[in-house]
Write an enzyme that holds these catalytic residues in place. Structure first.
Site, mmCIF file in Angstrom:
data_model
loop_
_atom_site.group_PDB
_atom_site.id
_atom_site.type_symbol
_atom_site.label_atom_id
_atom_site.label_comp_id
_atom_site.label_asym_id
_atom_site.label_seq_id
_atom_site.Cartn_x
_atom_site.Cartn_y
_atom_site.Cartn_z
ATOM 1 C CB CYS A 138 -0.835 0.067 1.266
ATOM 2 S SG CYS A 138 -1.974 -1.304 1.464
ATOM 3 N N GLY A 142 -1.354 1.022 -4.679
ATOM 4 C CA GLY A 142 -2.656 0.530 -4.233
ATOM 5 C C GLY A 142 -3.752 1.247 -4.982
ATOM 6 C CG ASN A 188 3.269 -0.818 2.597
ATOM 7 O OD1 ASN A 188 4.332 -0.457 2.114
ATOM 8 N ND2 ASN A 188 2.627 -1.854 2.127
ATOM 9 N N GLY A 189 1.877 -3.299 4.726
ATOM 10 C CA GLY A 189 2.493 -4.553 5.130
ATOM 11 C C GLY A 189 1.445 -5.566 5.507
ATOM 12 C CE1 TYR A 232 3.936 -4.399 -11.330
ATOM 13 C CE2 TYR A 232 3.433 -5.030 -9.073
ATOM 14 C CZ TYR A 232 3.022 -4.565 -10.308
ATOM 15 O OH TYR A 232 1.702 -4.268 -10.518
ATOM 16 C CB THR A 274 7.242 -2.502 -14.174
ATOM 17 O OG1 THR A 274 6.134 -1.819 -13.595
ATOM 18 C CG2 THR A 274 8.330 -2.611 -13.130
ATOM 19 C CG ASP A 323 8.196 -6.338 -13.798
ATOM 20 O OD1 ASP A 323 7.525 -5.695 -14.616
ATOM 21 O OD2 ASP A 323 7.688 -7.007 -12.879
HETATM 22 O O1 LIG Z 1 2.559 -12.823 -14.216
HETATM 23 P P1 LIG Z 1 1.539 -11.785 -13.811
HETATM 24 O O2 LIG Z 1 0.661 -12.323 -12.736
HETATM 25 O O3 LIG Z 1 0.795 -11.244 -14.968
HETATM 26 O O4 LIG Z 1 2.300 -10.600 -13.075
HETATM 27 C C1 LIG Z 1 3.422 -9.958 -13.590
HETATM 28 C C2 LIG Z 1 3.070 -8.771 -14.422
HETATM 29 O O5 LIG Z 1 2.263 -7.837 -13.666
HETATM 30 C C3 LIG Z 1 2.935 -6.607 -13.548
HETATM 31 O O6 LIG Z 1 2.469 -5.662 -14.486
HETATM 32 P P2 LIG Z 1 1.304 -4.588 -14.198
HETATM 33 O O7 LIG Z 1 0.376 -4.561 -15.329
HETATM 34 O O8 LIG Z 1 0.701 -4.841 -12.857
HETATM 35 O O9 LIG Z 1 2.026 -3.181 -14.019
HETATM 36 P P3 LIG Z 1 3.054 -2.325 -14.898
HETATM 37 O O10 LIG Z 1 2.246 -1.545 -15.901
HETATM 38 O O11 LIG Z 1 3.704 -1.463 -13.869
HETATM 39 O O12 LIG Z 1 4.032 -3.231 -15.557
HETATM 40 C C4 LIG Z 1 4.381 -6.919 -13.825
HETATM 41 O O13 LIG Z 1 5.062 -5.786 -14.319
HETATM 42 C C5 LIG Z 1 4.293 -7.999 -14.851
HETATM 43 O O14 LIG Z 1 4.070 -7.445 -16.131
HETATM 44 N N1 LIG Z 2 -0.690 -4.146 0.894
HETATM 45 C C1 LIG Z 2 -0.707 -3.692 2.102
HETATM 46 O O1 LIG Z 2 0.221 -3.096 2.602
HETATM 47 C C2 LIG Z 2 -1.980 -4.037 2.861
HETATM 48 C C3 LIG Z 2 -2.134 -3.412 4.219
HETATM 49 C C4 LIG Z 2 -3.188 -4.159 5.041
HETATM 50 N N2 LIG Z 2 -2.715 -5.485 5.357
HETATM 51 C C5 LIG Z 2 -4.512 -4.204 4.296
HETATM 52 O O2 LIG Z 2 -4.897 -5.242 3.793
HETATM 53 O O3 LIG Z 2 -5.177 -3.202 4.205
HETATM 54 MG MG LIG Z 3 3.957 -5.242 -16.105
#
Ligand SMILES: O=P(O)(O)OC[C@H]1O[C@H](OP(=O)(O)OP(=O)(O)O)[C@H](O)[C@@H]1O
Ligand SMILES: NC(=O)CC[C@H](N)C(=O)O
Ligand SMILES: [Mg+2]
Length: 508
Positions: A2, A28, A101-102, A257, A303, A366
């Site tokens: 988060c 988030g 966050n966590g 990521y 990413t 990534d």
């Molecule tokens: O194997 P998966 O479960 O698909 O997860 C991995 C993918 O998800 C993320 O992208 P995302 O679209 O969340 O964000 P980005 O635009 O920052 O790359 C990450 O960068 C990979 O592309």
């Molecule tokens: N991703 C997070 O850091 C989640 C914070 C908290 N555990 C929630 O679920 O709201």
């Molecule tokens: Mg991606």
């Protein structure tokens, strides 16, 4: 993960908190919230949705005061209900609000202890409400009408003794100040910075330094693992190490990521770390596949761009942006359900045919987690006319659940779980798949700050830095948060006539 933020300012902080949350939105996308404090009064607005949807002008006007905290949520515990959006509030003692966050591993036991021993009621299934109540209970033990910074530090020390897991948190004590603290392993990031004004310095905590940059704050430093930093409403800063044996162990996946490339976390530039990941991956390709026939390297936005560019450069192969991203669709990996994620990949990315036709393409991402993106993207590359589709991942195979704030709760939802690298390659439909080695990934990050003693690499190696992650816990997590369990939760929420928010008065 988060995103969290906390500001002690000299004038109204509502707009700054809002702006900071928009910069942290990539951490988030499910819910957002801000709580401000004016004198002895708190103002809260939180709901499900993106920052821009949750806060209308009328809410902003009512978020008065010169200090406040904010949160963008990506749930890892409890339900997606708006009642679990953050900040959370507890009235006794002092009126405390908290953004976290966590993820707490021992949330179940803590909830029981809070009920039986501390006589505290927890109203949601969120572990963050538990963290807040542990902090509140420990502060209450002081039994004082007004807390001092020493009381706050004593309470954080007790939080470290009682809570197990990952927590980077900001807590606001009504009328007094904002406290930032990080678990003894420093798994999730937290930085603080300072901005000079004519009326004196202002201070800000944030998950990532990019939020400080955007608001004109200068990065002071990271909050150290186990440390607590308290900034009172007059802008006085108090710092204390509250853990007995802190060992900085940041989550490697932040660098792969989660974090924005323009952030600096624990002294490491995320951008540079990703460039080094690309270089190391290129070296590996040259090592294991010296006679490769790659015509072009194509990143999967967003990413992987940084790593992809360096990889192509080191390989001496052309780099082309073959996929165009719809800028109005958010990150797919942190979306709550698999159906939504799969649909979004197609809506989010579109191939430019001429970059693929008749070519052997190396797609770079990534990471491969559930395999949603890679499988879909490889199909798209073939449909666009690619001859061969190779795939490279800047992170090693993700084989283990995450218990520290990333929603990867069930091993069998991870495509590399129980599969060899070749089998993953076949499952996603690649002609060849190359993964980064873990040692190279660690090296790519550590070179940014050689003083980091260790990393939490649990999603890759199954070694959980806090200890206490038992098979029974992993089974429990899976039962609560697998895609099937979440789908069920979502249906129940929808069916509820009025998913009422029982909490501090919420500005509507
Ligand atoms: O194997 P998966 O479960 O698909 O997860 C991995 C993918 O998800 C993320 O992208 P995302 O679209 O969340 O964000 P980005 O635009 O920052 O790359 C990450 O960068 C990979 O592309
Ligand atoms: N991703 C997070 O850091 C989640 C914070 C908290 N555990 C929630 O679920 O709201
Ligand atoms: Mg991606």
């Amino acid at each position: 993960m988060c995103g969290i933020v906390g500001i002690v300012g000299r004038g109204p902080v509502n707009q700054d908190l809002y702006d900071a949350l928009t910069v942290l939105q990539h951490r988030g996308q499910d819910a957002a919230g801000i709580c401000t404090c004016e004198g002895a009064r708190l103002f809260l607005r939180k709901d499900n949705g993106l920052v821009r949807d949750v806060f209308q002008a009328r809410h902003m006007l009512r978020l008065r005061g010169s200090m406040g905290i904010g949160h963008v949520r990506y749930p890892t515990a409890g339900s997606p209900s708006s009642a679990e959006a953050q900040p959370f509030y507890v009235n006794s003692p002092y009126g405390i609000t908290l953004a976290h966050n966590g993820n707490l591993i021992n949330a179940r036991e803590l909830k029981e202890d809070l009920f039986r021993d501390d006589l505290r009621h927890i109203n949601t299934d969120s572990d963050s409400e538990i963290l807040l109540n542990v902090l509140a209970h420990e502060l209450q033990q002081g039994g004082k009408l007004r807390a001092t910074e020493e009381d706050l530090f004593r309470a954080v020390r007790a939080v470290h003794r009682r809570c197990l897991g990952a927590y980077a948190a900001v807590a606001m004590i009504t009328g007094y100040g904002v406290l930032g603290f990080r678990d003894p392993c420093g798994i999730r990031p937290l930085v603080f910075g300072r901005r000079e004004t004519r009326d004196g310095p202002e201070f800000m905590f944030a998950s990532e330094s990019v939020a400080l940059d955007a608001l004109g704050f200068t990065l002071e430093r990271d909050v150290a693992p186990g440390e607590a930093v308290f900034i009172d409403k007059r802008g006085r800063v108090y710092v204390r190490q509250c853990a007995e044996d802190p060992v900085l162990s940041p989550c490697l996946f932040e660098f792969v990521y989660l974090a924005r490339p323009d952030s600096i976390l624990d002294g490491v530039s995320v951008h540079k770390a990703r460039m080094r990941m690309g270089e190391a991956l290129a070296e590996k390709i040259l090592r294991v596949w010296p006679d490769h026939d790659i015509d072009v390297v194509i990143p999967i936005p967003d990413t992987s761009r940084t790593a992809g560019l360096e990889l192509a450069h080191r390989l001496g192969v052309k780099y082309r942006e073959g996929f165009i991203k719809n800028r109005y669709i958010g990150r797919t990996f942190i979306m709550p359900g698999q159906t939504q994620r799969r649909r979004s990949v197609r809506q989010k990315l579109n191939a430019i045919g001429l970059e693929f036709q008749g070519k052997n393409v190396l797609l770079v991402d990534d990471s491969i987690v559930r395999g949603t993106t890679s499988g879909e993207i490889i199909r798209m590359a073939r449909e666009a006319g690619a001859r061969k589709v190779y795939f490279a991942s800047a992170a090693p195979p993700v084989r283990h659940p995450n218990v520290y704030g990333i929603d990867m709760p069930a091993a069998d939802e991870l495509i590399a779980h129980g599969r060899s690298e070749e089998e993953v390659g076949r499952a996603i439909g690649a002609d060849r798949l190359i993964y980064q080695d873990l040692a190279d990934l660690v090296d790519a990050v550590r070179r940014g700050n050689p003083a980091i003693p260790r990393f939490d690499a649990s999603v890759f190696d199954g070694d959980y830095v806090t200890g206490g992650v038992t098979e029974a816990y992993l089974r429990h997590l899976k039962a609560l948060r697998s895609d099937a369990a979440k789908e069920q939760q979502r249906r129940e929420l929808e069916a509820a006539a009025d998913p009422a928010l029982i909490d501090l008065y919420n500005v509507s």
